[in-house]
Design an enzyme around this catalytic site. Sequence first.
Site, PDB file in Angstrom:
ATOM      1  N   ASP A 105     -29.916  65.434-125.280  1.00  0.00           N
ATOM      2  CA  ASP A 105     -30.851  65.465-126.404  1.00  0.00           C
ATOM      3  C   ASP A 105     -30.826  66.844-127.047  1.00  0.00           C
ATOM      4  O   ASP A 105     -31.197  67.840-126.417  1.00  0.00           O
ATOM      5  CB  ASP A 105     -32.260  65.137-125.900  1.00  0.00           C
ATOM      6  CG  ASP A 105     -33.256  64.908-127.029  1.00  0.00           C
ATOM      7  OD1 ASP A 105     -33.022  65.413-128.140  1.00  0.00           O
ATOM      8  OD2 ASP A 105     -34.280  64.230-126.789  1.00  0.00           O
ATOM      9  N   LYS A 156     -26.535  65.442-142.547  1.00  0.00           N
ATOM     10  CA  LYS A 156     -27.171  64.260-143.135  1.00  0.00           C
ATOM     11  C   LYS A 156     -28.678  64.467-143.206  1.00  0.00           C
ATOM     12  O   LYS A 156     -29.291  64.996-142.279  1.00  0.00           O
ATOM     13  CB  LYS A 156     -26.879  63.011-142.291  1.00  0.00           C
ATOM     14  CG  LYS A 156     -27.593  61.767-142.811  1.00  0.00           C
ATOM     15  CD  LYS A 156     -26.986  60.487-142.309  1.00  0.00           C
ATOM     16  CE  LYS A 156     -27.267  60.222-140.859  1.00  0.00           C
ATOM     17  NZ  LYS A 156     -26.663  58.950-140.417  1.00  0.00           N
TER      18      LYS A 156
END
Length: 206
Positions: free
Chosen positions: A96, A161
């Site tokens: 993560d 993005k």
Amino acid sequence: MAKSTSSRRWLDRHVKDPYVQRAQRDGYRSRAAYKLLEIQEKDRLIQPGMRIVDLGATPGSWSQIAHRLSGARGRVVALDILPMEALSGVSFLQGDFREDGVLVQLREMLGGEPLDLVLSDMAPNITGMMVVDQTRAVYLAELALEFTREHLKPGGALVVKIFQGEGFDDYVRELRGSFTKVATRKPKSSRSASREVFLVAKGFHT
């Protein structure tokens, strides 16, 4: 358990998607490959011998392209919270990106050498609540920028993005504080209904 009507519709659209079909023919792991290829055609970011990190890499289509274009002298390190099938020439770390321990491992993999390019196709799990999804998406983009500022060499580039909406303009201003040129790209292969765009930032400076 039977699939819901919406799930069947999505699956039907996915199977018929020309970019999905093209990816299968071309040997790419997902249709996302063509988003990066369109950006590459316009901006010429990836060059032989580059050191590149691919954030949010799974299933690996961007890493495929980064490795092919950077060549044998290049180095590609990919990271994702989800597992990714091994790719020749690509180092992968599952974890993560929001966790400090994972960032420490990623830094160790880079060995202290500066990067030429950071790619971030990271996106949050979509809840359907626009405010929540937008906040999470901007947060991931901010983390990508923070990582980039720590590891990118002067003159390097970032592709990230992000969703258009609350916080977008502020994020663009942040990018312009660290890069000489920032452009917004909406590849043809990005679904028209999606709010996603890609920011291409060049000419990193401290």
